[in-house]
Design a protein around this motif. Structure first.
Motif, PDB file in Angstrom:
ATOM      1  N   ILE A   1       0.850  -1.194   0.000  1.00  0.00           N
ATOM      2  CA  ILE A   1       0.000   0.000   0.000  1.00  0.00           C
ATOM      3  C   ILE A   1       0.883   1.241   0.000  1.00  0.00           C
ATOM      4  CG2 ILE A   1      -1.720   1.308   1.327  1.00  0.00           C
ATOM      5  CD1 ILE A   1      -2.843  -1.198  -0.076  1.00  0.00           C
ATOM      6  N   GLU A   2       0.574   2.161  -0.881  1.00  0.00           N
ATOM      7  CA  GLU A   2       1.347   3.391  -1.020  1.00  0.00           C
ATOM      8  C   GLU A   2       1.355   4.188   0.284  1.00  0.00           C
ATOM      9  OE1 GLU A   2       1.839   5.670  -5.092  1.00  0.00           O
ATOM     10  OE2 GLU A   2      -0.074   6.106  -4.143  1.00  0.00           O
ATOM     11  N   GLY A   3       2.547   4.538   0.754  1.00  0.00           N
ATOM     12  CA  GLY A   3       2.690   5.368   1.936  1.00  0.00           C
ATOM     13  C   GLY A   3       2.481   4.650   3.267  1.00  0.00           C
ATOM     14  N   ARG A   4       2.323   3.327   3.242  1.00  0.00           N
ATOM     15  CA  ARG A   4       2.099   2.563   4.472  1.00  0.00           C
ATOM     16  C   ARG A   4       2.954   1.303   4.452  1.00  0.00           C
ATOM     17  NH1 ARG A   4      -3.956   3.014   6.563  1.00  0.00           N
ATOM     18  NH2 ARG A   4      -4.410   5.093   5.808  1.00  0.00           N
ATOM     19  N   ASP A   5       3.245   0.795   5.618  1.00  0.00           N
ATOM     20  CA  ASP A   5       3.946  -0.478   5.721  1.00  0.00           C
ATOM     21  C   ASP A   5       2.908  -1.591   5.820  1.00  0.00           C
ATOM     22  OD1 ASP A   5       5.958  -2.354   5.945  1.00  0.00           O
ATOM     23  OD2 ASP A   5       6.099  -2.135   8.125  1.00  0.00           O
ATOM     24  N   ARG A   6       2.096  -1.715   4.791  1.00  0.00           N
ATOM     25  CA  ARG A   6       1.026  -2.703   4.747  1.00  0.00           C
ATOM     26  C   ARG A   6       0.967  -3.307   3.356  1.00  0.00           C
ATOM     27  NH1 ARG A   6       1.615  -1.907   9.259  1.00  0.00           N
ATOM     28  NH2 ARG A   6       0.116  -1.432  10.887  1.00  0.00           N
ATOM     29  N   VAL A   7       0.503  -4.547   3.292  1.00  0.00           N
ATOM     30  CA  VAL A   7       0.302  -5.211   2.015  1.00  0.00           C
ATOM     31  C   VAL A   7      -1.150  -5.645   1.898  1.00  0.00           C
ATOM     32  CG1 VAL A   7       2.678  -6.002   1.680  1.00  0.00           C
ATOM     33  CG2 VAL A   7       1.085  -7.398   2.988  1.00  0.00           C
ATOM     34  N   LEU A   8      -1.601  -5.735   0.669  1.00  0.00           N
ATOM     35  CA  LEU A   8      -2.940  -6.191   0.331  1.00  0.00           C
ATOM     36  C   LEU A   8      -2.775  -7.352  -0.621  1.00  0.00           C
ATOM     37  CD1 LEU A   8      -6.063  -5.844  -0.103  1.00  0.00           C
ATOM     38  CD2 LEU A   8      -5.464  -4.261  -1.944  1.00  0.00           C
ATOM     39  N   SER A   9      -3.462  -8.443  -0.367  1.00  0.00           N
ATOM     40  CA  SER A   9      -3.406  -9.600  -1.263  1.00  0.00           C
ATOM     41  C   SER A   9      -4.795 -10.199  -1.429  1.00  0.00           C
ATOM     42  CB  SER A   9      -2.468 -10.674  -0.712  1.00  0.00           C
ATOM     43  OG  SER A   9      -1.141 -10.202  -0.690  1.00  0.00           O
ATOM     44  N   VAL A  10      -5.084 -10.597  -2.658  1.00  0.00           N
ATOM     45  CA  VAL A  10      -6.318 -11.310  -2.972  1.00  0.00           C
ATOM     46  C   VAL A  10      -5.912 -12.534  -3.780  1.00  0.00           C
ATOM     47  CG1 VAL A  10      -8.515 -11.237  -4.206  1.00  0.00           C
ATOM     48  CG2 VAL A  10      -7.710  -9.218  -2.959  1.00  0.00           C
ATOM     49  N   CYS A  11      -6.371 -13.699  -3.335  1.00  0.00           N
ATOM     50  CA  CYS A  11      -6.053 -14.963  -3.996  1.00  0.00           C
ATOM     51  C   CYS A  11      -7.325 -15.776  -4.200  1.00  0.00           C
ATOM     52  CB  CYS A  11      -5.086 -15.787  -3.141  1.00  0.00           C
ATOM     53  SG  CYS A  11      -3.460 -15.057  -2.954  1.00  0.00           S
ATOM     54  N   ALA A  12      -7.196 -16.817  -5.019  1.00  0.00           N
ATOM     55  CA  ALA A  12      -8.301 -17.755  -5.224  1.00  0.00           C
ATOM     56  C   ALA A  12      -7.747 -19.166  -5.251  1.00  0.00           C
ATOM     57  CB  ALA A  12      -9.021 -17.453  -6.532  1.00  0.00           C
ATOM     58  N   ALA A  13      -8.474 -20.071  -4.612  1.00  0.00           N
ATOM     59  CA  ALA A  13      -8.103 -21.490  -4.615  1.00  0.00           C
ATOM     60  C   ALA A  13      -9.271 -22.312  -4.096  1.00  0.00           C
ATOM     61  CB  ALA A  13      -6.875 -21.739  -3.750  1.00  0.00           C
ATOM     62  N   ASN A  14      -9.456 -23.467  -4.685  1.00  0.00           N
ATOM     63  CA  ASN A  14     -10.440 -24.436  -4.192  1.00  0.00           C
ATOM     64  C   ASN A  14     -11.831 -23.837  -3.985  1.00  0.00           C
ATOM     65  OD1 ASN A  14      -8.270 -26.254  -4.091  1.00  0.00           O
ATOM     66  ND2 ASN A  14      -7.763 -25.581  -2.022  1.00  0.00           N
ATOM     67  N   GLY A  15     -12.258 -22.972  -4.899  1.00  0.00           N
ATOM     68  CA  GLY A  15     -13.592 -22.397  -4.806  1.00  0.00           C
ATOM     69  C   GLY A  15     -13.741 -21.293  -3.773  1.00  0.00           C
ATOM     70  N   GLN A  16     -12.616 -20.794  -3.245  1.00  0.00           N
ATOM     71  CA  GLN A  16     -12.646 -19.739  -2.231  1.00  0.00           C
ATOM     72  C   GLN A  16     -11.866 -18.518  -2.720  1.00  0.00           C
ATOM     73  OE1 GLN A  16     -14.256 -20.107   0.873  1.00  0.00           O
ATOM     74  NE2 GLN A  16     -14.948 -22.061   0.059  1.00  0.00           N
ATOM     75  N   ALA A  17     -12.284 -17.345  -2.281  1.00  0.00           N
ATOM     76  CA  ALA A  17     -11.543 -16.106  -2.501  1.00  0.00           C
ATOM     77  C   ALA A  17     -10.979 -15.682  -1.148  1.00  0.00           C
ATOM     78  CB  ALA A  17     -12.450 -15.021  -3.064  1.00  0.00           C
ATOM     79  N   TYR A  18      -9.721 -15.269  -1.129  1.00  0.00           N
ATOM     80  CA  TYR A  18      -9.017 -14.902   0.105  1.00  0.00           C
ATOM     81  C   TYR A  18      -8.552 -13.452   0.023  1.00  0.00           C
ATOM     82  CZ  TYR A  18      -8.769 -19.941   0.715  1.00  0.00           C
ATOM     83  OH  TYR A  18      -9.087 -21.268   0.853  1.00  0.00           O
ATOM     84  N   TYR A  19      -8.810 -12.708   1.074  1.00  0.00           N
ATOM     85  CA  TYR A  19      -8.394 -11.302   1.199  1.00  0.00           C
ATOM     86  C   TYR A  19      -7.527 -11.211   2.438  1.00  0.00           C
ATOM     87  CZ  TYR A  19      -8.910  -6.298   2.336  1.00  0.00           C
ATOM     88  OH  TYR A  19      -8.690  -4.984   2.640  1.00  0.00           O
ATOM     89  N   ALA A  20      -6.374 -10.581   2.312  1.00  0.00           N
ATOM     90  CA  ALA A  20      -5.506 -10.372   3.479  1.00  0.00           C
ATOM     91  C   ALA A  20      -4.928  -8.962   3.409  1.00  0.00           C
ATOM     92  CB  ALA A  20      -4.381 -11.400   3.505  1.00  0.00           C
ATOM     93  N   TYR A  21      -4.888  -8.302   4.563  1.00  0.00           N
ATOM     94  CA  TYR A  21      -4.337  -6.949   4.677  1.00  0.00           C
ATOM     95  C   TYR A  21      -3.575  -6.857   5.990  1.00  0.00           C
ATOM     96  CZ  TYR A  21      -3.968  -1.943   5.401  1.00  0.00           C
ATOM     97  OH  TYR A  21      -3.480  -0.692   5.635  1.00  0.00           O
ATOM     98  N   GLY A  22      -2.366  -6.328   5.922  1.00  0.00           N
ATOM     99  CA  GLY A  22      -1.605  -6.134   7.147  1.00  0.00           C
ATOM    100  C   GLY A  22      -0.134  -5.913   6.888  1.00  0.00           C
ATOM    101  N   ALA A  23       0.624  -5.859   7.976  1.00  0.00           N
ATOM    102  CA  ALA A  23       2.068  -5.678   7.895  1.00  0.00           C
ATOM    103  C   ALA A  23       2.685  -6.917   7.249  1.00  0.00           C
ATOM    104  CB  ALA A  23       2.654  -5.442   9.281  1.00  0.00           C
ATOM    105  N   PRO A  24       3.715  -6.736   6.420  1.00  0.00           N
ATOM    106  CA  PRO A  24       4.268  -7.869   5.684  1.00  0.00           C
ATOM    107  C   PRO A  24       4.964  -8.916   6.553  1.00  0.00           C
ATOM    108  CG  PRO A  24       5.553  -5.898   5.293  1.00  0.00           C
ATOM    109  CD  PRO A  24       4.348  -5.478   6.067  1.00  0.00           C
ATOM    110  N   ASP A  25       5.338  -8.576   7.751  1.00  0.00           N
ATOM    111  CA  ASP A  25       6.086  -9.522   8.579  1.00  0.00           C
ATOM    112  C   ASP A  25       5.275 -10.055   9.756  1.00  0.00           C
ATOM    113  OD1 ASP A  25       5.980  -7.095   9.827  1.00  0.00           O
ATOM    114  OD2 ASP A  25       8.052  -7.113  10.518  1.00  0.00           O
TER     115      ASP A  25
END
Length: 170
Positions: free
Chosen positions: A35-59
């Protein structure tokens, strides 16, 4: 095991970050960015009929992780007009919707990929609680600009042009 998966969230090669500890390691990364200007990441994935959303610090473990059946996640496909090609995927958490978007200009000399997430109260169209943009230098989608729609199609759905909804079947 959760710590190992959380570590994967921060150590994947390049900006292709895992989508939280609940997502399979082999999940398709639809969008992942810093994310611009923040120490955060955003990820969206798909697997096995599910959509996954994750947001937070990379570590660390994600601050917010949402899992929704692909059949139920709302995807707005590009309508085929305008100066940019874009899509949205909406995750709902109680009364808040997280509208993840990605876009690319239709100008062949400027094909920069952009993305981000807008948080809004459920059902609100324009009043955002937060609007975060991906750092264009650290934006990744292994599935391309139509990743959200392609995930729905791979899950057995199709966009009905007459009704403007996703339906089952070819």
């Amino acid at each position: 095991m959760k710590k190992l998966l959380a570590l994967t969230f921060s150590l994947c090669a390049g900006p292709a970050l895992a989508c939280g500890p609940s997502a399979p390691l082999a999940a398709d990364v639809l969008l992942s960015c810093k994310i611009e200007g923040r120490d955060r990441v955003l990820s969206v994935c798909a697997a096995n009929g599910q959509a996954y959303y994750a947001y937070g610090a990379p570590d660390q473990l994600p601050e917010l992780e949402l899992i929704t059946p692909l059949r139920d996640v709302d995807v707005t496909p590009w309508p085929g007009v305008g100066g940019s090609i874009w899509e949205e995927m909406i995750f709902t958490n109680n009364d808040v919707e997280y509208v993840v978007w990605q876009s690319m200009q239709r100008d062949p000399e400027n094909t920069a990929h952009s993305g981000g997430v807008n948080a809004r109260e459920k059902g609100a169209e324009a009043d955002f609680l937060a609007s975060l943009t991906c750092d264009p230098a650290i934006l990744f989608s292994e599935a391309g600009i139509f990743a959200f729609s392609d995930a729905k199609i791979a899950n057995g759905q199709r966009w009905d042009l007459d009704q403007h909804i996703w339906v089952e079947g070819p």
